[in-house]
Design an enzyme around this catalytic site. Sequence first.
Site, mmCIF file in Angstrom:
data_model
loop_
_atom_site.group_PDB
_atom_site.id
_atom_site.type_symbol
_atom_site.label_atom_id
_atom_site.label_comp_id
_atom_site.label_asym_id
_atom_site.label_seq_id
_atom_site.Cartn_x
_atom_site.Cartn_y
_atom_site.Cartn_z
ATOM 1 N N ASN A 152 0.872 -1.186 0.000
ATOM 2 C CA ASN A 152 0.000 0.000 0.000
ATOM 3 C C ASN A 152 0.904 1.229 0.000
ATOM 4 O O ASN A 152 1.463 1.590 1.030
ATOM 5 C CB ASN A 152 -0.914 0.000 1.235
ATOM 6 N N LYS A 179 0.019 4.225 -0.366
ATOM 7 C CA LYS A 179 -0.673 5.417 0.152
ATOM 8 C C LYS A 179 -0.470 6.602 -0.804
ATOM 9 O O LYS A 179 -0.454 6.414 -2.017
ATOM 10 C CB LYS A 179 -0.177 5.737 1.564
ATOM 11 N N HIS A 219 -9.922 0.988 3.911
ATOM 12 C CA HIS A 219 -8.689 1.149 4.683
ATOM 13 C C HIS A 219 -8.953 2.090 5.859
ATOM 14 O O HIS A 219 -9.752 3.028 5.742
ATOM 15 C CB HIS A 219 -7.577 1.721 3.789
ATOM 16 N N GLU A 256 -7.414 4.488 7.039
ATOM 17 C CA GLU A 256 -7.193 5.918 6.765
ATOM 18 C C GLU A 256 -8.385 6.503 6.001
ATOM 19 O O GLU A 256 -8.710 7.686 6.174
ATOM 20 C CB GLU A 256 -5.862 6.109 6.016
ATOM 21 N N GLU A 312 -6.265 -5.229 9.887
ATOM 22 C CA GLU A 312 -5.279 -4.187 10.152
ATOM 23 C C GLU A 312 -5.625 -3.478 11.459
ATOM 24 O O GLU A 312 -6.441 -2.537 11.467
ATOM 25 C CB GLU A 312 -5.279 -3.168 9.017
ATOM 26 N N GLY A 321 1.585 1.955 10.721
ATOM 27 C CA GLY A 321 2.537 3.066 10.673
ATOM 28 C C GLY A 321 3.153 3.408 12.018
ATOM 29 O O GLY A 321 3.785 4.452 12.168
ATOM 30 N N SER A 330 2.622 -2.558 10.292
ATOM 31 C CA SER A 330 4.062 -2.576 10.554
ATOM 32 C C SER A 330 4.717 -3.912 10.189
ATOM 33 O O SER A 330 5.600 -4.395 10.904
ATOM 34 C CB SER A 330 4.345 -2.196 12.011
HETATM 35 C C1 PEP Z 1 -1.142 0.053 5.656
HETATM 36 O O1 PEP Z 1 -0.976 1.129 5.119
HETATM 37 O O2 PEP Z 1 -2.123 -0.631 5.353
HETATM 38 C C2 PEP Z 1 -0.168 -0.417 6.643
HETATM 39 C C3 PEP Z 1 -0.332 -1.588 7.194
HETATM 40 O O3 PEP Z 1 0.892 0.432 6.912
HETATM 41 P P1 PEP Z 1 2.240 0.036 7.703
HETATM 42 O O4 PEP Z 1 2.761 -1.232 7.112
HETATM 43 O O5 PEP Z 1 3.159 1.208 7.474
HETATM 44 O O6 PEP Z 1 1.866 -0.136 9.148
#
Ligand code: PEP
Length: 256
Positions: free
Chosen positions: A13, A15, A99, A101, A171, A177, A217
């Site tokens: 992803n 973003k 997602h 976000e 998630e 993040g 992460s």
């Molecule tokens: C994501 O953007 O879905 C995500 C899991 O980000 P990260 O791996 O940076 O935690």
Amino acid sequence: MPTHARKLLIAANWKMYKTPDEAVAFTHTFIPLVGNCRHAEIVLCASPSLLPTVVEKARNNPIHVAAQDMHWLDQGAYTGETSPLMLKALGVSHVLIGHSERRQYFNETNTTVNLKLKSALAHGLVPIVCVGEHLAQREAGETGDVLRLQTAMALDGIDPAAAGPLVIAYEPVWAIGTGRTATPEIAEDAHKIIRAEIANALSPEVAASTRILYGGSVKPDNAGTLCCLEDIDGALVGGASLDANSFAQIVANSAG
Ligand code: PEP
């Protein structure tokens, strides 16, 4: 290499990162590194401005391209939105839906997630539906309820016979993040809850075949531990997917 019940899916992803030139540079490094990958489906989730470039680079390579969101309608007066017809015309095959976000900053709700999921399935796009609890919900002991509600509402009214392409990504919002990864036990528990809810909402057969990814992460050094678990069928990777070598390492390590 351990055999896994379902084919792994490892998704990047990106973003709101990368210009077209940066996306091209990524693919030039990344594709030779994963050219022989057979154990996992690899997906790059890119912003709308990058989709034509990434689709072009992915052609004839073992890489699929996803949008990070879409509207559920085919067309209309919805300034700034992208429709499933537009994604299909570009050659996009997958789409992220819900997602955290999008839920946090752009008013995505369980209801719009459901509309988008139905639309994606109707248009032959592989939907990757994101669910996950906030830290306060985990600390209040509400994780199971949150995951069951998000999953049930996403799947409301979906025909089990049409749900074959469905992918869910667990998630936990507190792990995105933050550098704080869910322990294998936490992730495996959450995945079992989600799988049970899919069985409840659709059918045990759909639940058994649906891939449930872990996101939060994921890095090269934890991808192998997470992806070898029984109920974890791959990863959705944010920060560590921006660098081609790091993401290729995650793909390689996911094989266990
Ligand atoms: C994501 O953007 O879905 C995500 C899991 O980000 P990260 O791996 O940076 O935690």
